[in-house]
Design a protein around this motif. Structure first.
Motif, PDB file in Angstrom:
ATOM      1  N   UNK A 132     -46.776 -11.213 -71.750  1.00  0.00           N
ATOM      2  CA  UNK A 132     -45.431 -10.790 -72.140  1.00  0.00           C
ATOM      3  C   UNK A 132     -44.550 -10.604 -70.906  1.00  0.00           C
ATOM      4  N   UNK A 133     -45.106 -10.009 -69.858  1.00  0.00           N
ATOM      5  CA  UNK A 133     -44.346  -9.832 -68.619  1.00  0.00           C
ATOM      6  C   UNK A 133     -43.915 -11.176 -68.047  1.00  0.00           C
ATOM      7  N   UNK A 134     -44.821 -12.137 -68.032  1.00  0.00           N
ATOM      8  CA  UNK A 134     -44.495 -13.466 -67.494  1.00  0.00           C
ATOM      9  C   UNK A 134     -43.388 -14.130 -68.314  1.00  0.00           C
ATOM     10  N   UNK A 135     -43.473 -14.017 -69.624  1.00  0.00           N
ATOM     11  CA  UNK A 135     -42.439 -14.593 -70.494  1.00  0.00           C
ATOM     12  C   UNK A 135     -41.083 -13.943 -70.221  1.00  0.00           C
ATOM     13  N   UNK A 136     -41.073 -12.627 -70.101  1.00  0.00           N
ATOM     14  CA  UNK A 136     -39.821 -11.920 -69.828  1.00  0.00           C
ATOM     15  C   UNK A 136     -39.255 -12.301 -68.464  1.00  0.00           C
ATOM     16  N   UNK A 137     -40.107 -12.468 -67.476  1.00  0.00           N
ATOM     17  CA  UNK A 137     -39.636 -12.845 -66.143  1.00  0.00           C
ATOM     18  C   UNK A 137     -39.002 -14.228 -66.148  1.00  0.00           C
ATOM     19  N   UNK A 138     -39.529 -15.117 -66.948  1.00  0.00           N
ATOM     20  CA  UNK A 138     -39.009 -16.486 -66.991  1.00  0.00           C
ATOM     21  C   UNK A 138     -37.829 -16.648 -67.942  1.00  0.00           C
ATOM     22  N   UNK A 139     -37.785 -15.867 -69.028  1.00  0.00           N
ATOM     23  CA  UNK A 139     -36.789 -16.121 -70.070  1.00  0.00           C
ATOM     24  C   UNK A 139     -35.721 -15.052 -70.231  1.00  0.00           C
ATOM     25  N   UNK A 140     -35.994 -13.840 -69.856  1.00  0.00           N
ATOM     26  CA  UNK A 140     -35.042 -12.746 -70.102  1.00  0.00           C
ATOM     27  C   UNK A 140     -34.392 -12.336 -68.787  1.00  0.00           C
ATOM     28  N   UNK A 141     -33.423 -13.113 -68.388  1.00  0.00           N
ATOM     29  CA  UNK A 141     -32.781 -12.893 -67.094  1.00  0.00           C
ATOM     30  C   UNK A 141     -31.979 -11.598 -67.046  1.00  0.00           C
ATOM     31  N   UNK A 142     -31.646 -11.026 -68.205  1.00  0.00           N
ATOM     32  CA  UNK A 142     -30.874  -9.784 -68.215  1.00  0.00           C
ATOM     33  C   UNK A 142     -31.756  -8.558 -68.007  1.00  0.00           C
ATOM     34  N   UNK A 143     -33.062  -8.720 -68.056  1.00  0.00           N
ATOM     35  CA  UNK A 143     -33.979  -7.611 -67.801  1.00  0.00           C
ATOM     36  C   UNK A 143     -34.462  -7.739 -66.356  1.00  0.00           C
ATOM     37  N   UNK A 144     -34.221  -6.710 -65.560  1.00  0.00           N
ATOM     38  CA  UNK A 144     -34.522  -6.807 -64.136  1.00  0.00           C
ATOM     39  C   UNK A 144     -36.025  -6.842 -63.872  1.00  0.00           C
TER      40      UNK A 144
END
Length: 106
Positions: free
Chosen positions: A37-49
């Motif tokens: 989940x962290x990897x997905x957020x790092x790649x796709x959710x640019x608004x989350x630091x």
């Protein structure tokens, strides 16, 4: 390359290394889910630091290692310590809603 991109890359590299190190180990599947989940957020959710993602990752892993049954090894323990340091960089100061607050996690 700007500082936030460098930080995102650092956090991603740590998360990726942990996932690859643990994917074939006998640990709780939730830990792998947190890392994925962290990897997905790092790649796709640019608004989350990257700092927030690092904190959520540390907290999520902590929840699943508190029982003492999921030994991640010394190398991954050091990676978690680095993630904790990175979660506090760039002006981010975590108090009751960050590292240490297990309610903030993936």
């Amino acid at each position: 390359m700007n500082e936030s991109k460098i930080l995102r890359d650092q956090v991603f590299d740590i998360v990726d290394a942990m996932y690859n190190d643990l994917v074939d180990e006998s640990i709780d599947e939730h830990i792998l889910k947190v890392l994925y989940t962290a990897a997905v957020h790092l790649k796709n959710k640019k608004n989350e630091t990257a700092q927030v993602i690092a904190a959520k990752t540390v907290n999520g892993i902590t929840m699943w290692t508190m029982n003492g049954k999921n030994h991640l090894g010394d190398e991954n323990a050091e990676r978690i310590r680095v993630l904790m340091r990175l979660s506090r960089t760039g002006g981010y100061k975590w108090y009751s809603s960050g590292v240490g607050s297990l309610g903030i996690q993936f």
